[in-house]
Design a protein around this motif. Structure first.
Motif, short mmCIF file in Angstrom:
data_model
loop_
_atom_site.label_atom_id
_atom_site.label_comp_id
_atom_site.label_asym_id
_atom_site.label_seq_id
_atom_site.Cartn_x
_atom_site.Cartn_y
_atom_site.Cartn_z
N ALA A 38 -7.61 6.69 40.70
CA ALA A 38 -8.77 6.24 41.49
C ALA A 38 -9.67 5.40 40.59
O ALA A 38 -10.32 5.92 39.69
CB ALA A 38 -9.53 7.43 42.06
N THR A 39 -9.72 4.10 40.83
CA THR A 39 -10.41 3.20 39.90
C THR A 39 -11.90 3.46 39.83
O THR A 39 -12.52 3.21 38.80
CB THR A 39 -10.19 1.74 40.31
OG1 THR A 39 -10.66 1.56 41.66
CG2 THR A 39 -8.73 1.38 40.24
N ASN A 40 -12.51 3.96 40.92
CA ASN A 40 -13.96 4.09 40.91
C ASN A 40 -14.46 5.37 40.24
O ASN A 40 -15.66 5.62 40.21
CB ASN A 40 -14.53 4.00 42.33
CG ASN A 40 -13.93 5.01 43.27
OD1 ASN A 40 -12.81 5.46 43.08
ND2 ASN A 40 -14.67 5.36 44.31
N VAL A 95 -6.83 2.90 44.89
CA VAL A 95 -5.84 3.76 44.24
C VAL A 95 -4.74 2.91 43.63
O VAL A 95 -4.19 2.01 44.29
CB VAL A 95 -5.22 4.76 45.25
CG1 VAL A 95 -4.20 5.66 44.56
CG2 VAL A 95 -6.32 5.60 45.89
N VAL A 102 -9.92 3.11 52.09
CA VAL A 102 -8.89 3.39 51.09
C VAL A 102 -8.10 2.11 50.85
O VAL A 102 -7.51 1.55 51.78
CB VAL A 102 -7.94 4.52 51.53
CG1 VAL A 102 -6.76 4.64 50.57
CG2 VAL A 102 -8.69 5.84 51.60
N GLY A 123 -6.94 11.74 38.47
CA GLY A 123 -8.15 10.91 38.60
C GLY A 123 -7.98 9.49 38.10
O GLY A 123 -8.66 8.58 38.58
N GLY A 154 -11.77 9.87 44.88
CA GLY A 154 -12.51 8.61 44.95
C GLY A 154 -13.51 8.56 46.09
O GLY A 154 -14.60 7.98 45.95
N GLN A 202 -18.00 -0.68 48.02
CA GLN A 202 -18.38 0.56 47.36
C GLN A 202 -19.90 0.59 47.20
O GLN A 202 -20.53 -0.40 46.90
CB GLN A 202 -17.67 0.70 46.02
CG GLN A 202 -18.07 -0.32 44.96
CD GLN A 202 -17.32 -0.09 43.65
OE1 GLN A 202 -16.70 0.95 43.45
NE2 GLN A 202 -17.38 -1.06 42.76
N ALA A 208 -5.97 11.53 44.54
CA ALA A 208 -6.83 10.44 44.06
C ALA A 208 -7.76 9.95 45.17
O ALA A 208 -8.92 9.60 44.91
CB ALA A 208 -5.98 9.30 43.53
N ILE A 209 -7.27 9.93 46.40
CA ILE A 209 -8.10 9.47 47.52
C ILE A 209 -9.29 10.39 47.74
O ILE A 209 -10.43 9.92 47.87
CB ILE A 209 -7.24 9.36 48.79
CG1 ILE A 209 -6.32 8.15 48.70
CG2 ILE A 209 -8.12 9.25 50.04
CD1 ILE A 209 -5.29 8.06 49.80
N VAL A 258 -12.38 3.87 47.88
CA VAL A 258 -11.57 4.14 46.70
C VAL A 258 -10.44 3.13 46.64
O VAL A 258 -9.87 2.74 47.66
CB VAL A 258 -11.00 5.58 46.70
CG1 VAL A 258 -10.12 5.82 47.91
CG2 VAL A 258 -10.24 5.87 45.42
#
Length: 643
Positions: free
Chosen positions: A151-153, A62, A258, A148, A85, A54, A81-82, A60
């Motif tokens: 998506a961790t980021n 997920v 991803v 959202g 992210g 990143q 989410a993808i 991203v």
């Protein structure tokens, strides 16, 4: 805790992300399925890959279980989410998702309540509405609030909701790219709508607007075939958006990335299978379209099993990965356990000067199981006294209320059998029972002793990652730690059935006529060492030394958690006859090799010296002295190391 190991796998993942600048339009990179049992460290690998990439390429991670899957909701949460992210600003990239956003806007609308002649008017008004910046930003913000968190980021670690400032930043960036940076006015969806008429598949005679209305209507279907067709259109739109976005990047050297944790979850599996189908369909048309997406998904083994018959079987890769074929559409690879050197390196976080002894003790217990290793090292860092009492450490209170540390670790394996990471007590009880079996084939013979809901076709037996060969071509067996924890729990059963005696009696009754190793293994754990000494003494003069040692190793591969051999383990009595030396080896070898109650270096040295002495004496009665003397020399060296 420091991340260690898995370097071969991480290098492989890097090759799937990297692309030569001169060959950025080559065929798609294979989808990689990283498989492992509960607690094997799949999530840690994905986190490590995300940390590395990143900021360098659109990326991203997920986590589909952050929002429960709802079959009746038309919104594809993983896809949403993808795109969220991947929309995080990355220098040199201006990724935009007009086609995917059109699809998200349309499937959120219900056209079925309108007569056919009014549906087109409604579609026109809907798309015109979202050509306005403020309206489109509002739609994206709602999407962030809904999906959202997957998506961790774009989520602050530890927070349950997306921070408003983050939502504003992401939505402004996404819409800004669509509108070409214009802060005021409108833009038009223009030719982006036309994509739904051909979908990069060369479709002809398909009205794009009618296709969008059909997309909305069918997105609500619960028919699996219809849902798959909808997923294919949505993923096709995602690939088209990515393809056109990265085409503007000069000298691109990496794919968009991803990463999908819990890839067995229905929403995640739907995305992955749709991606594979779309790529397959595009290839069938003969079109040579660039595909700038790399997907790495984590699985317990369910993902590839569930796709059997729907997709070509994935390739199976194993280390070293230099010969891994890039022509496969997807591949699965088993996540290896941590090595002892990996555990020693992790132990430096506990004490950089005592890491070798700490790592050796923890590896002796966990055999490289990632989650258990990390948890136990954290406990020892807080209380160093626990290192000398691993048995007490396992019996101590665990991180979850009302259960011990060993119960917590056992539940990690069971949690890995559930797509939703749920712990079913009947599976815990079943795992404890089958831990007595040396191999899966034996475990299947215990089904009549298991809870009613745990049969031959249950997750306990179907999991390819819970049961795996110790070596290529070998029989399937449980991870060493799962078996240790299960046997301890089985030995602790009192009034509960089936208890230790009943389980091992059933195993003994099921042993084949020619399987002396299993028969004697079970007899030792059921009746004690004296039940097998005489037969081993007879075989010593009849069998080759190699055959005898192989048989002996199988018999003592399991340490008895009841510690019935304490009279020899804790004694200084010296054996004199061959039978007495065999009894010593039956007691001391499993104690040294796998009994976690043996921790003191002085005791280990003494055990090794006594083991070496008995092997040397038995050599005089064997058909070939050399294998026994080689064993004796190994234990002499170990005795010296522990002094």
């Amino acid at each position: 805790m420091v991340f260690v190991g898995r370097t071969d796998l991480l290098d492989l993942i890097d090759t799937l992300i990297e692309v030569p600048a001169a060959a950025a339009s080559e065929t798609p990179k294979p989808v990689l399925v990283v498989e492992g049992c509960g607690g094997s460290g799949r999530t840690a690998v994905l986190n490590h890959v995300l940390d590395k990439w990143q900021g360098h390429t659109p990326s991203v991670l997920v986590r589909p279980l952050e929002r429960p899957f709802d079959l009746n909701n038309p919104v594809r949460t993983v896809l949403a989410a993808i795109i969220l992210g991947l929309s995080i600003d990355i220098p040199g990239y201006a990724v935009a998702f007009p086609r995917t956003l059109i699809a998200q806007i349309v499937i959120a609308e219900d056209f079925d309540s309108l007569p056919p002649n009014q549906q087109l008017d409604r579609l026109h008004r809907l798309l015109n509405q979202y050509e306005r910046r403020a309206a489109l930003i509002g739609f994206v913000r709602n999407m962030i609030n809904f999906t959202g968190s997957l998506a961790t980021n774009i989520k602050v670690p530890g927070a349950d909701v997306i921070a408003p400032a983050v939502a504003n930043t992401v939505s402004d960036a996404m819409v800004g790219r669509l509108m070409g940076g214009r802060l005021l006015g409108r833009f038009t969806w223009g030719p982006k709508i036309a994509w739904f008429g051909h979908q990069d598949l060369g479709l002809r005679g398909v009205d794009a607007e009618r296709a969008l209305i059909g997309l909305s209507s069918n997105a609500r279907s619960i028919d699996p075939r219809t849902r798959r067709s909808v997923d294919d259109v949505l993923v096709g739109a995602l690939l088209a958006d990515l393809r056109l976005s990265v085409a503007k990047v000069r000298r691109r050297t990496s794919n968009a990335l991803v990463l999908i944790d819990d890839g067995d979850a229905p929403a995640a599996a739907s995305f992955t299978s749709a991606l594979l189908r779309v790529r397959q369909n595009i290839a069938a048309t003969g079109a040579r379209l660039s595909d700038p997406l790399t997907v790495i998904t984590a699985s317990s083994g369910v993902l590839s099993d569930d796709q059997a018959g729907q997709l070509p079987a994935p390739a199976v890769w194993s280390a070293p990965f230099a010969q891994a074929s890039s022509t496969a559409s997807w591949a699965r690879v088993r996540l290896p356990e941590l090595s002892e050197s990996d555990v020693r390196l992790m132990a430096k976080d506990v004490d950089p000067f005592q890491s070798e002894s700490i790592g050796e003790s923890i590896y002796r217990l966990t055999r490289g199981h990632a989650a258990a290793t990390e948890y136990l090292l954290r406990r020892i860092k807080l209380d160093r006294e626990l290192l000398g009492d691993l048995d007490g450490l396992l019996r101590s209170a665990g991180p979850e209320a009302g259960i011990t540390a060993e119960q917590y670790l056992l539940r990690i394996f069971v949690r890995g059998l559930s797509v939703n990471k749920l712990v079913r007590q009947e599976l815990v009880n079943g795992l404890v029972t089958v831990s007595a079996a040396r191999r899966k084939a034996e475990a299947l013979g215990l089904v009549t002793l298991l809870p009613a809901a745990v049969g031959h076709d249950s997750a306990l037996f179907k999991s390819r990652t819970l049961w795996a060969p110790a070596a290529q071509g070998g029989a399937e067996q449980l991870p060493a730690l799962a078996r240790l924890l299960g046997l301890r729990a089985l030995a602790a059963r009192t009034d509960q059935t089936p208890n230790w005696e009943r389980v091992f009696r059933q195993l003994s009754d099921g042993v084949g006529a020619g399987d002396a190793a299993s028969r004697l293994h079970h007899a030792r754990l059921l009746h004690g060492r004296d039940a097998v000494v005489a037969e081993l003494a007879e075989h010593l003069a009849e069998q080759s030394s190699a055959e005898w040692l192989t048989l002996f190793d199988a018999i003592v591969e399991t340490a008895d958690p009841a510690r019935r051999d304490a009279d020899l383990i804790d004694s200084d009595d010296r054996a004199r006859t061959p039978r007495e030396h065999i009894a010593v080896l039956l007691a001391l070898v499993p104690a040294f090799e796998s009994d976690i109650r043996v921790t003191a270096a002085e005791q280990k040295s003494t055990l090794c010296s006594r083991i070496a002495h008995s092997y040397e004496l038995l050599a005089d009665h064997a058909r070939d002295r050399t294998p026994f003397l080689l064993r004796a020399n190994r234990y002499r060296r170990l005795a010296d190391q522990f002094q």
